[in-house]
Design a protein around this motif. Structure first.
Motif, short mmCIF file in Angstrom:
data_model
loop_
_atom_site.label_atom_id
_atom_site.label_comp_id
_atom_site.label_asym_id
_atom_site.label_seq_id
_atom_site.Cartn_x
_atom_site.Cartn_y
_atom_site.Cartn_z
N GLY A 99 0.90 -1.05 -0.22
CA GLY A 99 -0.03 -0.01 -0.05
C GLY A 99 0.93 1.37 0.08
N CYS A 100 0.37 2.48 0.12
CA CYS A 100 0.92 3.42 0.25
C CYS A 100 1.84 3.80 1.40
CB CYS A 100 -0.14 4.72 0.03
SG CYS A 100 0.99 6.53 0.27
N PRO A 101 3.13 4.04 1.39
CA PRO A 101 4.09 4.03 2.42
C PRO A 101 3.77 5.19 3.31
CG PRO A 101 5.32 4.85 0.44
CD PRO A 101 3.91 4.33 -0.14
N PHE A 102 2.97 6.16 3.00
CA PHE A 102 2.73 7.45 3.45
C PHE A 102 1.43 7.28 4.59
CE2 PHE A 102 1.86 11.96 4.22
CZ PHE A 102 2.90 12.34 4.84
N ARG A 103 0.68 6.30 4.34
CA ARG A 103 -0.63 6.34 4.75
C ARG A 103 -1.02 6.60 6.14
NH1 ARG A 103 -0.09 0.89 3.53
NH2 ARG A 103 -1.44 -0.35 4.80
N GLY A 104 0.18 5.89 7.19
CA GLY A 104 0.21 6.22 8.54
C GLY A 104 0.38 7.40 9.03
N ARG A 105 0.77 8.36 8.20
CA ARG A 105 0.88 9.59 8.62
C ARG A 105 0.17 10.77 7.75
NH1 ARG A 105 7.12 10.82 8.21
NH2 ARG A 105 6.34 12.98 9.07
N CYS A 106 -0.48 10.13 6.94
CA CYS A 106 -1.12 11.08 5.92
C CYS A 106 -2.38 11.60 6.22
CB CYS A 106 -1.37 10.32 4.40
SG CYS A 106 -2.22 11.44 3.18
N PRO A 107 -2.62 13.03 6.23
CA PRO A 107 -3.62 13.72 6.74
C PRO A 107 -5.14 13.38 5.73
CG PRO A 107 -2.41 15.48 5.90
CD PRO A 107 -1.56 14.17 6.02
N SER A 108 -4.66 13.06 4.62
CA SER A 108 -5.72 12.79 3.64
C SER A 108 -5.90 11.50 3.15
CB SER A 108 -5.29 13.51 2.50
OG SER A 108 -4.99 14.87 2.25
N VAL A 109 -5.66 10.65 4.42
CA VAL A 109 -5.78 8.96 4.11
C VAL A 109 -7.32 8.54 3.59
CG1 VAL A 109 -6.13 8.45 6.48
CG2 VAL A 109 -4.82 6.84 4.74
N MET A 110 -7.00 7.69 2.66
CA MET A 110 -8.33 6.96 2.16
C MET A 110 -8.27 5.62 2.31
SD MET A 110 -8.95 9.22 -1.12
CE MET A 110 -7.30 9.11 -1.69
N ASP A 111 -9.59 4.68 2.22
CA ASP A 111 -9.37 3.31 2.31
C ASP A 111 -8.67 2.99 1.11
OD1 ASP A 111 -11.03 3.45 4.29
OD2 ASP A 111 -12.86 2.91 3.15
N ILE A 112 -8.70 3.46 -0.05
CA ILE A 112 -7.98 2.77 -1.21
C ILE A 112 -6.43 2.94 -0.84
CG2 ILE A 112 -7.79 5.19 -2.50
CD1 ILE A 112 -8.84 3.40 -5.06
N CYS A 113 -5.90 3.69 0.00
CA CYS A 113 -4.51 3.93 0.18
C CYS A 113 -3.90 2.66 0.54
CB CYS A 113 -4.21 5.15 1.13
SG CYS A 113 -4.90 6.59 0.61
N ALA A 114 -4.77 1.76 1.10
CA ALA A 114 -4.43 0.34 1.64
C ALA A 114 -3.64 -0.22 0.28
CB ALA A 114 -5.14 -0.70 2.13
N GLN A 115 -4.05 0.15 -0.92
CA GLN A 115 -3.36 -0.54 -2.24
C GLN A 115 -2.38 0.32 -2.69
OE1 GLN A 115 -6.50 -1.17 -5.23
NE2 GLN A 115 -8.12 -1.25 -3.59
N ARG A 116 -1.21 -0.08 -3.35
CA ARG A 116 -0.24 0.76 -4.01
C ARG A 116 -1.01 1.83 -4.95
NH1 ARG A 116 5.23 1.04 -3.31
NH2 ARG A 116 6.13 1.89 -4.88
N PRO A 117 -0.37 3.13 -4.64
CA PRO A 117 -1.04 4.18 -5.23
C PRO A 117 -0.30 4.34 -6.89
CG PRO A 117 0.33 4.96 -3.64
CD PRO A 117 0.31 3.65 -3.48
#
Ligand SMILES: Nc1ncnc2c1ncn2[C@@H]1O[C@H](COP(=O)(O)OP(=O)(O)OP(=O)(O)O)[C@@H](O)[C@H]1O
Length: 340
Positions: A300-318
């Motif tokens: 998934g997206c490496p930044f999603r743990g810190r991202c203020p705009s995180v979405m469900d889809i971020c569990a998949q590679r952007p």
């Protein structure tokens, strides 16, 4: 600060790269667990007469990239090719690709004179014969980095020089084999604020004079913008944004680049502030390493743990999204097509 790029001679906007990095991946083995992926499928080219800045927080993988390019670290997969030549011998490669290290205090041998530091690579790489030709070449190198009178400087030992003068010697030594590529890993972060710009300006002038391809690794977005034509922003081993430096730094598209731009310390920070920032970077590095272990396992997206705009889809590679001319961001926010 005058803009180092505005006085640049007109260059072919896309000359063939003198160093091509394709799908570079570096994994570090971890005791009793999965390897830590420090660099994840990275591709880019370095071009003659141009500077590419590699920016990111501590632990993002910048030094690992430099070590792999300098052949100090074996890639787990991918290739690093010199001017399209896949199998350059080790000695020829080392001549062409030189490094300037962060710490000018550690990179010179206290037992040897400046002359010794410069004469050795000149002779070892066949750039000058012993005796008078090497004397003249040492003098020329010292003058090219503005260490004059050259004869006095050549006789000194590192402890007799200031930090800035030592870094000039380190730069002269890197130039001795007449390389095509210079890897500068945080070349001014250990120096006094007052001389940082002098050293960066020197590197910029030498790049133009010798048509060097320069990789400038830094935490500092302001100097990345000023001294480079392109920027790559790295997070946990992945380039999350890249493009023309003004575009990336003034108009960041990736939430991580925005965060870096908002939290950027000023270039004029005092030594104490720089030390405090360094301590903070070391803390960050430990945190990043822990996060990176998880990311290696998760995908998934490496930044999603810190991202203020995180979405469900971020569990998949952007996807890699085009956000401007030559400007790309690895982010679901910029996915083309209907809103998600
Ligand atoms: N020799 C090594 N063995 C195991 N892990 C390592 C090794 N070198 C680096 N790492 C890990 O790889 C990741 C990337 O480190 P690297 O030093 O390349 O980052 P960096 O962005 O250059 O950081 P800094 O600015 O602090 O040098 C970090 O999580 C780090 O802990």
């Amino acid at each position: 600060m005058t803009d180092a790029r505005s006085s640049a001679p007109a260059v072919d906007p896309s000359p063939a790269p003198v160093l091509e990095v394709s799908d570079l991946t570096v994994d570090y083995p971890q005791r009793g667990g999965r390897p830590l992926r420090a660099v994840d499928h990275l591709s880019f080219g370095l071009r003659a007469g141009q500077t590419l800045a590699l920016v990111g927080e501590s632990g993002s993988g910048k030094s690992t990239v430099v070590r792999a390019l300098a052949r100090l670290q074996r890639p787990s997969s991918g290739t690093v090719q010199l001017g399209g030549r896949p199998r350059t011998g080790a000695a020829a490669y080392r001549r062409e690709v030189q490094m300037v290290f962060q710490d000018p205090f550690a990179s010179l041998n206290p037992a040897h004179t400046v002359d010794h530091h410069l004469r050795r690579p000149l002779i070892a790489t066949g750039r000058a014969r012993r005796g008078a030709p090497a004397d003249a070449a040492v003098r020329e190198l010292l003058e090219s980095v503005n260490l004059t009178p050259a004869a006095d400087m050549a006789a000194k030992r590192p402890h007799e020089l200031s930090g800035g003068q030592r870094q000039r010697v380190a730069i002269a030594r890197a130039l001795a084999p007449e390389p095509r590529i210079l890897l500068a890993d945080e070349p001014v972060s250990m120096l006094d604020v007052s001389i940082r710009l002098e050293i960066l300006n020197l590197l910029d002038q030498l790049k133009r004079r010798h048509g060097l391809a320069l990789l400038y690794v830094t935490h500092d977005l302001a100097t990345a913008r000023h001294f480079s034509s392109e920027v790559m922003v790295m997070y946990r081993g992945t380039v999350v944004e890249r493009g023309p430096s003004d575009e990336v730094i003034l108009n960041p598209a990736h939430p991580y680049t925005k965060l870096l731009a908002e939290s950027a310390p000023s270039t004029g920070a005092s030594r104490e502030q720089a030390r405090a920032a360094r301590r903070e970077r070391l803390d960050q590095r430990a945190r990043r390493t822990a996060e990176q272990r998880e990311a290696t396992a998760e995908g998934g997206c490496p930044f999603r743990g810190r991202c203020p705009s995180v979405m469900d889809i971020c569990a998949q590679r952007p996807p890699v999204a085009a956000v401007g001319a030559g400007h790309q961001a690895l982010c679901w926010l910029h996915r083309e097509g209907p809103e998600h």
